[in-house]
Design an enzyme around this catalytic site. Structure first.
Site, mmCIF file in Angstrom:
data_model
loop_
_atom_site.group_PDB
_atom_site.id
_atom_site.type_symbol
_atom_site.label_atom_id
_atom_site.label_comp_id
_atom_site.label_asym_id
_atom_site.label_seq_id
_atom_site.Cartn_x
_atom_site.Cartn_y
_atom_site.Cartn_z
ATOM 1 N N THR A 45 14.437 -67.193 9.185
ATOM 2 C CA THR A 45 14.644 -68.642 9.453
ATOM 3 C C THR A 45 13.203 -68.590 10.299
ATOM 4 O O THR A 45 13.080 -69.968 11.193
ATOM 5 C CB THR A 45 15.719 -69.012 10.077
ATOM 6 O OG1 THR A 45 16.707 -68.781 8.394
ATOM 7 C CG2 THR A 45 15.839 -70.921 9.741
ATOM 8 N N TYR A 58 15.956 -74.943 2.982
ATOM 9 C CA TYR A 58 14.045 -74.272 3.107
ATOM 10 C C TYR A 58 13.901 -72.894 2.891
ATOM 11 O O TYR A 58 14.473 -71.920 2.380
ATOM 12 C CB TYR A 58 13.905 -74.114 4.583
ATOM 13 C CG TYR A 58 15.425 -73.375 5.302
ATOM 14 C CD1 TYR A 58 16.917 -73.351 5.764
ATOM 15 C CD2 TYR A 58 14.640 -72.022 5.902
ATOM 16 C CE1 TYR A 58 17.019 -72.485 6.186
ATOM 17 C CE2 TYR A 58 15.792 -71.067 6.573
ATOM 18 C CZ TYR A 58 16.726 -71.502 6.886
ATOM 19 O OH TYR A 58 17.758 -70.452 7.140
ATOM 20 N N THR A 124 18.977 -64.329 11.016
ATOM 21 C CA THR A 124 20.372 -63.992 12.043
ATOM 22 C C THR A 124 21.340 -63.690 10.364
ATOM 23 O O THR A 124 22.331 -63.482 11.234
ATOM 24 C CB THR A 124 20.221 -66.006 12.498
ATOM 25 O OG1 THR A 124 20.987 -67.112 10.988
ATOM 26 C CG2 THR A 124 20.136 -66.084 13.225
ATOM 27 N N ASP A 125 21.036 -63.579 9.738
ATOM 28 C CA ASP A 125 22.368 -63.426 9.127
ATOM 29 C C ASP A 125 23.027 -61.670 8.591
ATOM 30 O O ASP A 125 23.712 -61.299 8.565
ATOM 31 C CB ASP A 125 22.063 -63.004 7.688
ATOM 32 C CG ASP A 125 21.162 -64.825 6.713
ATOM 33 O OD1 ASP A 125 22.068 -65.574 7.650
ATOM 34 O OD2 ASP A 125 21.062 -64.382 5.340
ATOM 35 N N LYS A 197 27.802 -62.927 13.918
ATOM 36 C CA LYS A 197 27.486 -64.109 13.472
ATOM 37 C C LYS A 197 29.106 -64.610 12.775
ATOM 38 O O LYS A 197 29.309 -64.227 12.330
ATOM 39 C CB LYS A 197 26.567 -64.121 13.090
ATOM 40 C CG LYS A 197 25.820 -65.765 12.044
ATOM 41 C CD LYS A 197 24.578 -65.488 10.370
ATOM 42 C CE LYS A 197 24.289 -67.155 10.443
ATOM 43 N NZ LYS A 197 23.477 -67.375 9.034
ATOM 44 N N GLU A 318 49.107 -48.786 12.003
ATOM 45 C CA GLU A 318 50.574 -48.785 10.640
ATOM 46 C C GLU A 318 50.533 -47.884 10.005
ATOM 47 O O GLU A 318 51.019 -47.620 8.326
ATOM 48 C CB GLU A 318 49.941 -50.401 9.920
ATOM 49 C CG GLU A 318 50.884 -51.358 10.950
ATOM 50 C CD GLU A 318 50.959 -53.068 10.614
ATOM 51 O OE1 GLU A 318 51.070 -52.814 9.625
ATOM 52 O OE2 GLU A 318 49.875 -53.556 11.176
HETATM 53 N N1 ASP Z 1 18.908 -66.388 5.773
HETATM 54 C C1 ASP Z 1 18.133 -66.586 7.716
HETATM 55 C C2 ASP Z 1 17.959 -65.057 7.599
HETATM 56 O O1 ASP Z 1 18.910 -64.155 8.071
HETATM 57 C C3 ASP Z 1 18.745 -67.225 7.741
HETATM 58 C C4 ASP Z 1 18.503 -67.043 9.294
HETATM 59 O O2 ASP Z 1 17.458 -66.472 9.569
HETATM 60 O O3 ASP Z 1 19.434 -68.234 9.642
HETATM 61 O O4 ASP Z 1 16.840 -64.453 7.811
#
Ligand code: ASP
Length: 361
Positions: A45, A58, A124-125, A197, A318
């Site tokens: 992103t 996007y 971020t994924d 995340k 457990e």
């Molecule tokens: N889907 C995007 C990615 O991981 C989300 C992001 O970058 O925040 O490339």
């Protein structure tokens, strides 16, 4: 005031300003030349673009590394920057081919005396998986810093530019060395083994729930709280030398009324290891447990992790791991347990040794 007195005051003032400027110049000179930081762009992103600045939809990976650098000219005051495009994908598409290319390039660059630090832009994924993977296979004490953004570059209040600026500041900072691979996002400095995340959309999405932050960074000014937890980089025994593929490991989530169908299916698909994202402390139904134990008996390495957001999965709590030949994931969430297990399987299938890896890394 007499004319004489005021001219003396004026002279003193001029001398004071000259002295202050000399001190400023000396301290600037003492800082020496700017560090050299290489930016490896993979997409995400932070390089994403939307048709308007106020829309949720996007596409990741639209903006190239040169455009990224040009968008944050302030970062050039922190370091001499140059960029390389490794890939330009949404990190949901992250894959072994890019991982190998990225890790090998980081190792090559880090070995060059002319390179002081590396910044990697990423989605971020899956940033937590890539950061942890690099933490295990790159061989350097130089700063390797990943960064990302939750909002695309075209958004109102895009978070990417300041995240990038802060990441460059950390990569250019000598105190960042030897702390393992780092992730800088939303003013926080996370360790690769600890961050996760936690929100699908919030800018403040990353937390390091068990181990806490490595530090913070405010407008390019970092402060470090702690070193890394767990073996990493130069102390890691894992490496990609002589390796071109990694063994398949799948993650299966536990839930109410679970049977063993998915566990058996991933093994049938070729998995050499299975990570169960268990309920609670790595638990699952007795039926699923029986299937997992049957696979472990056949030599598939089975790791119990948890679908819970935070907390350790310990041995023999457990579930009798000793008897069933399971590995407990300790502090690693399922996605990171999978990374460690894939690398562990390049060395051994011995469950005791693999448990030792999970304790040490
Ligand atoms: N889907 C995007 C990615 O991981 C989300 C992001 O970058 O925040 O490339």
């Amino acid at each position: 005031m007499s004319q004489r007195k005021s001219s003396v005051l004026l002279i003193l003032l001029v001398l004071a300003v000259a002295a202050a400027s000399a001190v400023a110049q000396t301290s600037a000179a003492a800082k020496g030349p700017l560090p050299n930081v290489v930016v490896l762009a993979t997409g995400g992103t932070i390089a994403g673009a939307a048709a308007s600045d106020v829309q949720a939809g996007y596409t990741s990976g639209q903006v190239g590394v040169e455009q990224l650098l040009a968008a944050v000219p302030q970062a050039k005051k922190l370091a001499n920057l140059r960029g390389e495009q490794i890939s330009n994908i949404g990190s949901q598409d992250m894959n072994d081919e890019v991982w190998f290319k990225l890790a090998r390039r980081v190792n090559e660059l880090a070995a060059m005396p002319s390179v002081d630090g590396i910044v990697i832009t990423h989605g971020t994924d899956t940033i937590e998986e890539t950061a942890y993977f690099l933490n295990l296979v790159v061989k350097t004490r130089k700063p390797v810093v990943l960064t990302a953004a939750m909002r695309p570059s075209t958004a109102l209040s895009a978070d990417g530019p300041l995240n990038f600026y802060n990441a460059v500041a950390v990569a250019a900072n000598k105190d960042a060395a030897g702390r393992g691979v780092l992730v800088v996002i939303n003013d926080w400095i996370h360790g690769a083994s600890s961050l996760t995340k936690t929100s699908t959309t919030a800018v403040q999405t990353f937390l390091s729930p068990l181990r806490g932050l490595i530090g913070v960074v405010a407008y390019g000014d970092p402060e470090f709280y702690r070193g890394p937890v767990g073996r990493n980089t130069v102390d890691s025994e894992f490496s990609l030398d002589g390796i071109t593929t990694l063994p398949r490991v799948d993650i299966v989530m536990a839930y109410e009324n679970m049977d063993g169908a998915l566990i058996d299916a991933v093994v049938a698909a070729g998995a050499k290891g299975v990570v169960v994202a268990g309920v609670g402390n790595g638990n699952m139904t007795q039926v699923a447990l029986n299937s997992l134990a049957a696979q472990a008996k056949k030599g598939v390495v089975c790791v119990r992790s948890t679908r819970v957001a935070t907390g350790r999965v310990g041995r023999n709590v457990e579930v009798d791991d000793d008897k069933l030949m399971f590995v407990a994931s300790m502090d690693l969430n399922p996605q990171k347990a999978r990374v460690l297990l894939r690398l562990a399987l390049t060395k051994t299938t011995d469950v005791k040794q693999i448990q030792k890896y999970f304790t040490e890394y």
